[in-house]
Write an enzyme that holds these catalytic residues in place. Structure first.
Site, PDB file in Angstrom:
ATOM      1  NE  ARG A  17      -2.049  -2.204   3.209  1.00  0.00           N
ATOM      2  CZ  ARG A  17      -2.428  -2.604   4.424  1.00  0.00           C
ATOM      3  NH1 ARG A  17      -3.537  -2.114   4.959  1.00  0.00           N
ATOM      4  NH2 ARG A  17      -1.695  -3.466   5.111  1.00  0.00           N
ATOM      5  CB  ALA A 398      34.760  44.959  -4.236  1.00  0.00           C
TER       6      ALA A 398
HETATM    7  C1  UD1 Z   1      -2.172  -5.937  10.902  1.00  0.00           C
HETATM    8  C2  UD1 Z   1      -3.173  -6.837  11.633  1.00  0.00           C
HETATM    9  C3  UD1 Z   1      -4.438  -6.029  11.887  1.00  0.00           C
HETATM   10  C4  UD1 Z   1      -4.089  -4.787  12.698  1.00  0.00           C
HETATM   11  C5  UD1 Z   1      -2.976  -3.973  12.039  1.00  0.00           C
HETATM   12  C6  UD1 Z   1      -2.479  -2.912  13.009  1.00  0.00           C
HETATM   13  C7  UD1 Z   1      -2.760  -9.142  10.908  1.00  0.00           C
HETATM   14  C8  UD1 Z   1      -3.238 -10.259  10.063  1.00  0.00           C
HETATM   15  N1  UD1 Z   1      -3.457  -7.990  10.845  1.00  0.00           N
HETATM   16  O1  UD1 Z   1      -2.771  -5.591   9.675  1.00  0.00           O
HETATM   17  O2  UD1 Z   1      -5.391  -6.819  12.573  1.00  0.00           O
HETATM   18  O3  UD1 Z   1      -5.251  -3.994  12.871  1.00  0.00           O
HETATM   19  O4  UD1 Z   1      -1.864  -4.786  11.705  1.00  0.00           O
HETATM   20  O5  UD1 Z   1      -1.563  -2.047  12.419  1.00  0.00           O
HETATM   21  O6  UD1 Z   1      -1.801  -9.301  11.641  1.00  0.00           O
HETATM   22  N2  UD1 Z   1       4.607  -8.735   8.117  1.00  0.00           N
HETATM   23  C9  UD1 Z   1       5.551  -9.742   8.110  1.00  0.00           C
HETATM   24  N3  UD1 Z   1       5.389 -10.780   7.254  1.00  0.00           N
HETATM   25  C10 UD1 Z   1       4.305 -10.892   6.431  1.00  0.00           C
HETATM   26  C11 UD1 Z   1       3.326  -9.860   6.472  1.00  0.00           C
HETATM   27  C12 UD1 Z   1       3.509  -8.809   7.331  1.00  0.00           C
HETATM   28  O7  UD1 Z   1       6.551  -9.681   8.834  1.00  0.00           O
HETATM   29  O8  UD1 Z   1       4.212 -11.871   5.701  1.00  0.00           O
HETATM   30  C13 UD1 Z   1       4.848  -7.557   8.986  1.00  0.00           C
HETATM   31  C14 UD1 Z   1       4.849  -6.254   8.193  1.00  0.00           C
HETATM   32  O9  UD1 Z   1       6.172  -5.921   7.791  1.00  0.00           O
HETATM   33  C15 UD1 Z   1       4.264  -5.266   9.185  1.00  0.00           C
HETATM   34  C16 UD1 Z   1       3.424  -6.127  10.118  1.00  0.00           C
HETATM   35  O10 UD1 Z   1       3.788  -7.459   9.895  1.00  0.00           O
HETATM   36  O11 UD1 Z   1       5.235  -4.604   9.926  1.00  0.00           O
HETATM   37  C17 UD1 Z   1       1.923  -5.945   9.863  1.00  0.00           C
HETATM   38  O12 UD1 Z   1       1.692  -6.243   8.494  1.00  0.00           O
HETATM   39  P1  UD1 Z   1       0.674  -5.368   7.635  1.00  0.00           P
HETATM   40  O13 UD1 Z   1       0.617  -5.946   6.289  1.00  0.00           O
HETATM   41  O14 UD1 Z   1       0.944  -3.947   7.793  1.00  0.00           O
HETATM   42  O15 UD1 Z   1      -0.682  -5.752   8.390  1.00  0.00           O
HETATM   43  P2  UD1 Z   1      -1.986  -4.870   8.469  1.00  0.00           P
HETATM   44  O16 UD1 Z   1      -2.794  -5.089   7.274  1.00  0.00           O
HETATM   45  O17 UD1 Z   1      -1.642  -3.476   8.839  1.00  0.00           O
HETATM   46 MG    MG Z   2       0.062  -2.461   8.980  1.00  0.00          MG
END
Ligand code: UD1
Ligand code: MG
Length: 432
Positions: A17, A398
């Site tokens: 995103r 200057a």
């Molecule tokens: C996540 C939560 C959501 C919460 C939100 C809060 C889950 C499934 N959802 O959603 O409920 O409201 O955070 O901010 O957990 N990451 C990994 N490996 C992956 C995917 C993600 O390490 O395969 C890490 C990302 O780098 C990130 C974090 O996990 O720092 C959260 O991932 P992100 O994709 O931002 O989850 P959200 O959709 O924000």
């Molecule tokens: Mg997030």
């Protein structure tokens, strides 16, 4: 306390995103990568900090290794096990108690985590209430107990209206993680292994989970460029409020930008529109409107308005006026009031730099130094072709172009064509 807690930071995601080729956690807030803040706060609480990486793994490890040498990186098998649950699969915490943080929460502070650390419950998760919960997982709560977390993409219409959202921070007994992580499935809209599904599994096994209410100011998730800008605003407000509390004066602070690595000492005053970045120290100085200072030291001086100190400038007891650019230079006891470029130079006490003076430091291939001694009067519009040493007590007329590599103490240095006045020329030229 530090000994009994492990902290896992999930930093392996792509961050689609953000619409960027750079990994999300490397986007900067107030001069440092988002992930930096998370790790920095975690190290205040634990000596077992584990960062899960996968997407642009080498870049993330390189960037963090510049700051920290006491964290463990674990690589997620993101291809086969994507999602925040997948990220936990290869993690082996040293302690029985584990705090899990999403890495996209740059505003988190160690103090704000005390609720998770003090509690002895097997599972704790955090919520905050939002007018606009868009993007977050919704938390279904009944009789003050969490039932489940439903990701936005999996929400039914009714669930989309829930305003309690998952902040993305949890504390678990390690036994809970060991039990439920292997049971996660990817049967959901995103075909990912959700860490958040542990909550429902635990609840179904009669573990009571009370939601811990937290403040969005510390737990805001950054998923998009707009989120990044919103978090920057909060971080800036925090940085400036702290410095004002320490005695730094700021005029219209909303227009000022100060990075988290900047340090102030003594009495400092910042006018509107000032930008100060990198490893800068400002001591007992007045920075006037719309000046920019990068990676520099400024002591007992006044800078600007509209001046630019570029990296490695060291300015002491000096007056820098408008439209003056300084780069990699040391100025001590100098006046440079207007419209100058002073690069790769050393300028000593009592020296006056006239308007429009330029150090010609670059020949298109290499950079050269200009050294100006004490009590030198550099006349307006002088060009100093480096390398050049101007000794003490020199007067440069200057408009001179200084090409000698050394200008001796005590001289007048002048390089001009002699001026002429040609009678009657005006009328002849304009045929009046
Ligand atoms: C996540 C939560 C959501 C919460 C939100 C809060 C889950 C499934 N959802 O959603 O409920 O409201 O955070 O901010 O957990 N990451 C990994 N490996 C992956 C995917 C993600 O390490 O395969 C890490 C990302 O780098 C990130 C974090 O996990 O720092 C959260 O991932 P992100 O994709 O931002 O989850 P959200 O959709 O924000
Ligand atoms: Mg997030």
């Amino acid at each position: 306390m530090k000994k009994s807690l492990s902290i896992v930071i999930l930093a392996a995601g792509k961050g689609s995103r953000m619409k960027s080729s750079k990994a999300k956690v490397l986007h900067k807030i107030s001069g440092k990568e988002m992930l930096y803040y998370n790790i920095n706060e975690s190290l205040k609480l634990s000596d077992d900090v584990i960062v899960v990486v996968a997407h642009q793994k080498d870049d993330v490890i390189d960037a963090m290794s510049k700051y920290f040498n006491n964290i463990t990186f674990v690589t997620q098998d993101a291809l086969n096990y994507p999602g925040t649950g997948g990220a936990m699969m290869g993690v082996k915490p040293k302690n029985d108690r584990v705090l899990v943080l999403n890495a996209d929460m740059p505003l988190v502070k160690a103090e704000a985590l005390s609720g998770f650390i003090d509690s002895k419950k097997q599972v704790i998760m955090s919520i905050f209430e939002l007018e606009n919960p868009n993007g977050y997982g919704r938390v279904v709560i009944k009789d003050n107990l969490v039932q489940e977390i439903v990701e936005q993409k999996d929400c039914k219409d009714e669930q989309l209206k829930i305003q309690s959202v998952n902040a993305g921070i949890y504390a678990f007994d390690n036994s809970i993680l060991e039990k439920y992580i292997p049971l996660l499935s990817n049967e959901n809209a995103q075909k990912e292994y959700y860490l958040t599904d542990i909550i429902k599994m635990a609840k179904d096994d009669n573990i009571e989970i009370e939601p811990l209410k937290v403040d969005e100011e510390y737990f805001k998730g950054v998923n998009s460029k707009k989120d990044l800008a919103d978090a920057e605003l909060i971080m800036q407000d925090r940085i400036k409020s702290e410095w004002m509390a320490m005695g730094v004066s700021m005029q219209l602070p909303n227009t000022i930008y100060i990075e988290s690595s900047v340090v102030f000492e003594g009495e400092c005053e910042l006018e509107n529109g000032v930008r100060i970045t990198g490893d800068t120290l400002i001591k007992d100085s007045h920075i006037k409107a719309h000046s920019i200072i990068e990676d520099s030291i400024v002591k007992n001086s006044d800078i600007g308005p509209l001046a630019h100190l570029r990296p490695a400038s060291n300015v002491e007891d000096t007056h820098i006026g408008n439209f003056v650019e300084v780069k990699k230079s040391s100025l001590k006891g100098v006046k440079a009031g207007h419209l100058s470029y002073l690069g790769d130079s050393i300028i000593n006490e009592g020296t006056n730099i006239g308007a429009g003076v330029i150090t010609c430091n670059y020949d298109g291939v290499k950079k050269y130094q200009t050294i100006i001694g004490k009590n030198v009067f550099v006349g307006s519009d002088t060009q100093l072709v480096a390398p050049v040493i101007v000794e003490d007590n020199v007067l440069i007329a200057a408009g001179s172009t200084i090409t000698d590599q050394k200008v001796k103490s005590g001289v007048l240095a002048i390089s001009r064509t002699k001026m002429k006045q040609i009678d009657g020329f005006f009328a002849k030229f304009f045929k009046k």
